[in-house]
Design a protein around this motif. Structure first.
Motif, mmCIF file in Angstrom:
data_model
loop_
_atom_site.group_PDB
_atom_site.id
_atom_site.type_symbol
_atom_site.label_atom_id
_atom_site.label_comp_id
_atom_site.label_asym_id
_atom_site.label_seq_id
_atom_site.Cartn_x
_atom_site.Cartn_y
_atom_site.Cartn_z
ATOM 1 N N ASP A 10 84.741 59.645 -17.636
ATOM 2 C CA ASP A 10 83.682 58.731 -18.072
ATOM 3 C C ASP A 10 83.466 58.814 -19.592
ATOM 4 O OD1 ASP A 10 81.750 56.788 -17.732
ATOM 5 O OD2 ASP A 10 80.163 58.216 -17.199
ATOM 6 N N CYS A 11 84.574 58.733 -20.320
ATOM 7 C CA CYS A 11 84.528 58.934 -21.774
ATOM 8 C C CYS A 11 84.429 57.635 -22.575
ATOM 9 C CB CYS A 11 85.779 59.682 -22.247
ATOM 10 S SG CYS A 11 86.213 61.157 -21.313
ATOM 11 N N PHE A 12 84.776 56.525 -21.952
ATOM 12 C CA PHE A 12 85.038 55.303 -22.699
ATOM 13 C C PHE A 12 83.792 54.622 -23.249
ATOM 14 C CE2 PHE A 12 84.418 54.030 -18.334
ATOM 15 C CZ PHE A 12 83.690 52.854 -18.406
ATOM 16 N N HIS A 13 82.619 54.941 -22.688
ATOM 17 C CA HIS A 13 81.406 54.256 -23.151
ATOM 18 C C HIS A 13 81.146 54.511 -24.639
ATOM 19 C CE1 HIS A 13 80.190 52.920 -19.178
ATOM 20 N NE2 HIS A 13 80.390 54.149 -18.715
ATOM 21 N N CYS A 14 81.338 55.743 -25.071
ATOM 22 C CA CYS A 14 81.074 56.093 -26.478
ATOM 23 C C CYS A 14 82.339 56.016 -27.339
ATOM 24 C CB CYS A 14 80.508 57.508 -26.584
ATOM 25 S SG CYS A 14 78.944 57.746 -25.726
ATOM 26 N N HIS A 15 83.491 56.152 -26.709
ATOM 27 C CA HIS A 15 84.716 56.294 -27.498
ATOM 28 C C HIS A 15 85.727 55.174 -27.289
ATOM 29 C CE1 HIS A 15 83.758 60.130 -29.287
ATOM 30 N NE2 HIS A 15 83.375 60.592 -28.118
ATOM 31 N N GLY A 16 85.331 54.112 -26.606
ATOM 32 C CA GLY A 16 86.206 52.963 -26.511
ATOM 33 C C GLY A 16 87.326 53.132 -25.515
ATOM 34 N N SER A 17 88.263 52.197 -25.572
ATOM 35 C CA SER A 17 89.346 52.150 -24.595
ATOM 36 C C SER A 17 90.581 51.570 -25.258
ATOM 37 C CB SER A 17 88.926 51.259 -23.421
ATOM 38 O OG SER A 17 88.821 49.901 -23.851
ATOM 39 N N ASP A 18 91.549 51.206 -24.440
ATOM 40 C CA ASP A 18 92.748 50.573 -24.980
ATOM 41 C C ASP A 18 92.447 49.218 -25.609
ATOM 42 O OD1 ASP A 18 92.044 49.741 -22.429
ATOM 43 O OD2 ASP A 18 94.077 49.216 -21.849
ATOM 44 N N VAL B 63 80.643 66.478 -15.855
ATOM 45 C CA VAL B 63 81.435 65.670 -14.925
ATOM 46 C C VAL B 63 82.287 66.512 -13.986
ATOM 47 C CG1 VAL B 63 81.474 63.661 -16.429
ATOM 48 C CG2 VAL B 63 83.258 65.397 -16.685
ATOM 49 N N ASN B 64 82.373 67.820 -14.233
ATOM 50 C CA ASN B 64 83.046 68.763 -13.320
ATOM 51 C C ASN B 64 84.492 68.353 -13.006
ATOM 52 O OD1 ASN B 64 80.872 70.790 -12.601
ATOM 53 N ND2 ASN B 64 79.826 68.855 -12.126
ATOM 54 N N LEU B 65 85.302 68.337 -14.033
ATOM 55 C CA LEU B 65 86.711 67.987 -13.885
ATOM 56 C C LEU B 65 87.508 69.128 -13.254
ATOM 57 C CD1 LEU B 65 87.454 66.315 -17.349
ATOM 58 C CD2 LEU B 65 87.050 65.159 -15.160
ATOM 59 N N SER B 66 88.551 68.763 -12.558
ATOM 60 C CA SER B 66 89.488 69.777 -12.075
ATOM 61 C C SER B 66 90.288 70.311 -13.254
ATOM 62 C CB SER B 66 90.442 69.161 -11.049
ATOM 63 O OG SER B 66 91.333 68.240 -11.688
ATOM 64 N N LYS C 119 93.443 66.354 -22.098
ATOM 65 C CA LYS C 119 93.857 66.825 -23.419
ATOM 66 C C LYS C 119 95.189 66.206 -23.825
ATOM 67 C CE LYS C 119 95.296 70.883 -26.054
ATOM 68 N NZ LYS C 119 95.583 72.332 -26.042
ATOM 69 N N ALA C 120 96.124 66.132 -22.890
ATOM 70 C CA ALA C 120 97.430 65.549 -23.202
ATOM 71 C C ALA C 120 97.272 64.102 -23.654
ATOM 72 C CB ALA C 120 98.342 65.636 -21.985
ATOM 73 N N THR D 159 88.520 74.275 -30.284
ATOM 74 C CA THR D 159 89.658 73.723 -29.543
ATOM 75 C C THR D 159 89.217 72.528 -28.711
ATOM 76 O OG1 THR D 159 89.303 75.078 -27.565
ATOM 77 C CG2 THR D 159 90.621 76.049 -29.354
ATOM 78 N N LEU D 160 90.193 71.694 -28.346
ATOM 79 C CA LEU D 160 89.912 70.573 -27.450
ATOM 80 C C LEU D 160 89.515 71.065 -26.065
ATOM 81 C CD1 LEU D 160 92.659 67.953 -28.377
ATOM 82 C CD2 LEU D 160 90.211 67.865 -28.859
ATOM 83 N N GLU D 161 90.043 72.212 -25.649
ATOM 84 C CA GLU D 161 89.641 72.778 -24.358
ATOM 85 C C GLU D 161 88.126 73.024 -24.331
ATOM 86 O OE1 GLU D 161 94.012 73.721 -24.669
ATOM 87 O OE2 GLU D 161 92.295 73.734 -26.037
ATOM 88 N N GLU D 162 87.583 73.549 -25.431
ATOM 89 C CA GLU D 162 86.138 73.791 -25.496
ATOM 90 C C GLU D 162 85.361 72.485 -25.434
ATOM 91 O OE1 GLU D 162 84.833 77.197 -28.270
ATOM 92 O OE2 GLU D 162 86.745 76.527 -29.115
ATOM 93 N N VAL D 163 85.858 71.452 -26.099
ATOM 94 C CA VAL D 163 85.194 70.145 -26.071
ATOM 95 C C VAL D 163 85.176 69.599 -24.646
ATOM 96 C CG1 VAL D 163 85.302 67.756 -26.859
ATOM 97 C CG2 VAL D 163 85.814 69.620 -28.452
ATOM 98 N N ILE D 164 86.321 69.635 -23.990
ATOM 99 C CA ILE D 164 86.410 69.110 -22.627
ATOM 100 C C ILE D 164 85.531 69.926 -21.680
ATOM 101 C CG2 ILE D 164 87.992 68.811 -20.672
ATOM 102 C CD1 ILE D 164 90.170 68.132 -22.813
#
Length: 346
Positions: free
Chosen positions: A219-227, A316-319, A327-328, A286-291
């Motif tokens: 659910d990231c696209f609201h603030c950070h856009g999309s394709d 959001v409790n990602l797997s 991250k990839a 790191t990006l891991e910390e952000v996620i």
């Protein structure tokens, strides 16, 4: 090339000379042309070859600082997508600021024209104005900077070429820097090439994009856009659940509205490969910390953004797989050509 035009008045023996620098249109990427409107370029500061060249020289010149030791590029390094790898940049006397330097690219498409983390500066020209006098940055005065530039062997000539006058003032200095900064366009990442049909995503990267776009997962696209938004930011201000109470009020300190406390401008997700540390105060290395923050680290407060819909669950409790794939995907937004572009280096 310099363009000189001469006009003679038929009613007198006097002649007047008019000078116009060479127009230089921005090189607007195809994805930007297809998905967003034209860049913001003020009528009183059009892009010119001479203005951009002057702005670039000023950007890399420590003459703007109080003791001639620090340039804009010291806190906004090209190899780091024009940001600083230090959590807080230090000024000319070692004084540290309290925010991480924002990266500089695609600035001409910030349509609200509110710059810095808290939106305190309106227009790119004004954004270039304040670091010179900030006591935690260049710690100078515009009177002193103007004097040094006026007495310099080259600058009066360069200002004459760029603006038709050799009389140097702060307005022309910031206009030139803004012209250069508007040329800092990043649009050549792997994901850009994917959208243009020139590259393929790995299954992990594709799943990461799906996580990014899925309201039930990232659910990231609201603030950070999309394709459909090649800026990868809405350039708006949000409280993204970093703190329960605020030592830095962010937008609230600018507007005076308590409802804005803890809100900061969403940065672009482009070039994350080069721009660590992350967040307005550089708290995540790191990006891991952000996620992980968005997955299980959200903190509730009175002004938390409604888009942080799962704050009661901590996030959001990602797997673990979705975290790795997200991250990839985010790294596919990094543009190596941008940070290595000789047009943007000293």
């Amino acid at each position: 090339m310099l363009i000189m035009a001469f006009f003679y008045c038929s009613c007198s023996n006097e002649s007047t000379e008019s000078y116009a620098p060479t127009p230089s249109a921005l090189n607007i990427p195809k994805l930007f042309q297809d998905n967003i409107i034209a860049p913001v370029i003020p009528n009183n500061n059009p892009q010119t070859t001479e203005g951009v060249a002057l702005g670039k020289k000023l950007f890399f010149d420590p003459i703007l600082s109080g003791n001639n030791t620090q340039a804009c590029a010291d806190c906004h390094a090209p190899k780091n997508a024009f940001t600083d790898t230090a959590r807080f940049s230090d000024g000319i006397d070692g004084t540290l600021g309290n925010r991480n330097a924002m990266p500089l690219f695609n600035l001409a498409w910030n349509y609200d024209e509110k710059f810095f983390w808290d939106g305190k500066s309106f227009s790119l020209e004004h954004q270039a104005f304040s670091p010179v006098t900030d006591p935690s940055e260049m710690k100078s005065t515009w009177a002193e900077v103007e004097k040094k530039l006026q007495e310099h062997v080259e600058y009066p000539i360069l200002f004459q070429q760029a603006f038709g006058t050799s009389r140097i003032d702060s307005t022309l200095v910031t206009k030139a820097i803004a012209q250069f900064e508007r040329t800092l366009i990043s649009a050549n990442s792997k994901f850009d090439k994917f959208l243009l049909g020139e590259a393929q995503l790995t299954p992990e990267e594709q799943n990461g994009f799906d996580v990014f776009m899925d309201e039930a997962r990232g659910d990231c696209f609201h603030c950070h856009g999309s394709d459909k938004n090649p800026l990868w930011t809405d350039n708006a201000f949000h409280n993204n659940g970093l703190d329960e109470t605020f030592t830095d009020l962010g937008l609230g300190a600018v507007t005076g509205d308590p409802a804005d406390n803890g809100k900061f401008r969403s940065p672009s997700l482009r070039n994350l490969k080069f721009t660590a540390p992350y967040m307005h105060d550089g708290r995540f290395n790191t990006l891991e910390e952000v996620i992980n923050h968005y997955s299980e680290g959200l903190k509730n407060s009175s002004t938390i953004d409604p888009l942080m819909k799962k704050v009661a669950q901590g996030g959001v409790n990602l797997s673990e797989k979705d975290k790795t794939d997200l991250k990839a995907f985010l790294l596919t937004l990094s543009d190596d050509a941008f940070v290595n572009n000789p047009s943007f280096s000293n």
